[in-house]
Design a protein around this motif. Sequence first.
Motif, PDB file in Angstrom:
ATOM      1  N   LEU A 157       0.846  -1.185   0.000  1.00 28.14           N
ATOM      2  CA  LEU A 157       0.000   0.000   0.000  1.00 28.14           C
ATOM      3  C   LEU A 157       0.884   1.238   0.000  1.00 28.14           C
ATOM      4  O   LEU A 157       1.980   1.237   0.561  1.00 28.14           O
ATOM      5  N   GLU A 158       0.384   2.293  -0.626  1.00 24.34           N
ATOM      6  CA  GLU A 158       1.060   3.572  -0.477  1.00 24.34           C
ATOM      7  C   GLU A 158       1.072   3.925   1.007  1.00 24.34           C
ATOM      8  O   GLU A 158       0.064   3.840   1.691  1.00 24.34           O
ATOM      9  N   GLU A 159       2.233   4.325   1.517  1.00 26.50           N
ATOM     10  CA  GLU A 159       2.364   4.614   2.938  1.00 26.50           C
ATOM     11  C   GLU A 159       2.494   6.112   3.162  1.00 26.50           C
ATOM     12  O   GLU A 159       3.343   6.772   2.561  1.00 26.50           O
ATOM     13  N   LEU A 160       1.659   6.654   4.038  1.00 26.55           N
ATOM     14  CA  LEU A 160       1.599   8.081   4.295  1.00 26.55           C
ATOM     15  C   LEU A 160       1.982   8.381   5.741  1.00 26.55           C
ATOM     16  O   LEU A 160       1.759   7.567   6.636  1.00 26.55           O
ATOM     17  N   SER A 161       2.536   9.550   5.959  1.00 23.42           N
ATOM     18  CA  SER A 161       2.736  10.027   7.322  1.00 23.42           C
ATOM     19  C   SER A 161       1.384  10.459   7.884  1.00 23.42           C
ATOM     20  O   SER A 161       0.430  10.679   7.135  1.00 23.42           O
ATOM     21  N   PRO A 162       1.268  10.595   9.205  1.00 23.78           N
ATOM     22  CA  PRO A 162      -0.004  11.078   9.765  1.00 23.78           C
ATOM     23  C   PRO A 162      -0.454  12.403   9.160  1.00 23.78           C
ATOM     24  O   PRO A 162      -1.643  12.588   8.882  1.00 23.78           O
ATOM     25  N   ARG A 163       0.469  13.327   8.949  1.00 24.77           N
ATOM     26  CA  ARG A 163       0.093  14.634   8.391  1.00 24.77           C
ATOM     27  C   ARG A 163      -0.386  14.494   6.955  1.00 24.77           C
ATOM     28  O   ARG A 163      -1.392  15.087   6.554  1.00 24.77           O
TER      29      ARG A 163
ATOM     30  N   ALA B 270      -6.360  11.736  15.052  1.00 26.42           N
ATOM     31  CA  ALA B 270      -7.457  12.701  15.190  1.00 26.42           C
ATOM     32  C   ALA B 270      -6.896  14.113  15.365  1.00 26.42           C
ATOM     33  O   ALA B 270      -7.452  15.092  14.841  1.00 26.42           O
ATOM     34  N   TYR B 271      -5.781  14.226  16.079  1.00 32.22           N
ATOM     35  CA  TYR B 271      -5.128  15.532  16.238  1.00 32.22           C
ATOM     36  C   TYR B 271      -4.655  16.064  14.888  1.00 32.22           C
ATOM     37  O   TYR B 271      -4.843  17.247  14.575  1.00 32.22           O
ATOM     38  N   GLU B 272      -4.043  15.219  14.069  1.00 39.89           N
ATOM     39  CA  GLU B 272      -3.569  15.662  12.754  1.00 39.89           C
ATOM     40  C   GLU B 272      -4.742  16.123  11.890  1.00 39.89           C
ATOM     41  O   GLU B 272      -4.635  17.112  11.154  1.00 39.89           O
ATOM     42  N   LEU B 273      -5.859  15.430  11.984  1.00 39.28           N
ATOM     43  CA  LEU B 273      -7.046  15.868  11.254  1.00 39.28           C
ATOM     44  C   LEU B 273      -7.524  17.226  11.761  1.00 39.28           C
ATOM     45  O   LEU B 273      -7.901  18.095  10.979  1.00 39.28           O
ATOM     46  N   ARG B 274      -7.505  17.414  13.065  1.00 35.66           N
ATOM     47  CA  ARG B 274      -7.947  18.679  13.647  1.00 35.66           C
ATOM     48  C   ARG B 274      -7.058  19.844  13.187  1.00 35.66           C
ATOM     49  O   ARG B 274      -7.549  20.906  12.788  1.00 35.66           O
ATOM     50  N   VAL B 275      -5.758  19.637  13.238  1.00 37.67           N
ATOM     51  CA  VAL B 275      -4.833  20.684  12.815  1.00 37.67           C
ATOM     52  C   VAL B 275      -5.034  21.020  11.338  1.00 37.67           C
ATOM     53  O   VAL B 275      -5.081  22.190  10.947  1.00 37.67           O
TER      54      VAL B 275
END
Length: 258
Positions: A93-99, A159-164
């Motif tokens: 799978l393509e791998e992403l950082s949290p951000r 969830a924090y990364e989504l909030r930011v």
Amino acid sequence: MNTVQPGGEVRIVLVGTQHPGNIGSAARAIKTMGLERLVLVAPERYPHADASAMAAGADDVLADAAIVGSLAEAVADCALVIGCTARSRRIQLEELSPRAGAARLLDAVGPGAPVALVFGRERTGLDNDELQLCHAAVHIPANPGYSSLNLAAAVQVLAYELRVALLERAALPTGGGDGHREPLASHAQLEGFFAQLGDTLDDIDFHKGRAPESALRKLRRIFLRCGLDEREVRLLRGVLADAQRMARLAGASGGERR
């Protein structure tokens, strides 16, 4: 109350959660970040008093949580599905950082186009079949010497990364373009396309006696990286339908595939 959160369009999905306290802690984690939509896939023990106790005020999130029997059911209408995993070579799978994962989810979300962030079991994570249902993976770069994150802690980080990301986007000036975008294809629409693609490859004898699984996995990844919208999926399925029709005509005329 901050209004930048896109309602229930961002879906947090917990698969096969073993400890009910983690469900409550996850509900608390997402509520603190302005999220509200929780989906539980075949939890081992729920409802449970430990879940309510650990929710610590997020009882509304628990009360509204959907409980379904499979991940496929949980994400059928989603435009994008990202699974939270440890680094793995089992499924490419393509791998992403949290951000980057948060940004990708917000790029895809829209009215009538929910997105899902999926978390697996505490001990074993997501299995291969479940990972196949994800469009990409997100990996939290924890300390490699002690990388074991509690499920609720992982939910809190993402969830924090989504909030930011939401707050940053809300601060950007609006304007430029008419804002029109063809809706991304839902997970169910993509799975229908992949099923037809597999049938078509069989019809035209693409595999020539070889096992089809490897080619289909690679083709899935190619198409999932494209972010296909509904119109593109309809076009591709029309191409496949014509290919299947031609294969049937060739068979009816007495030609044999070799």
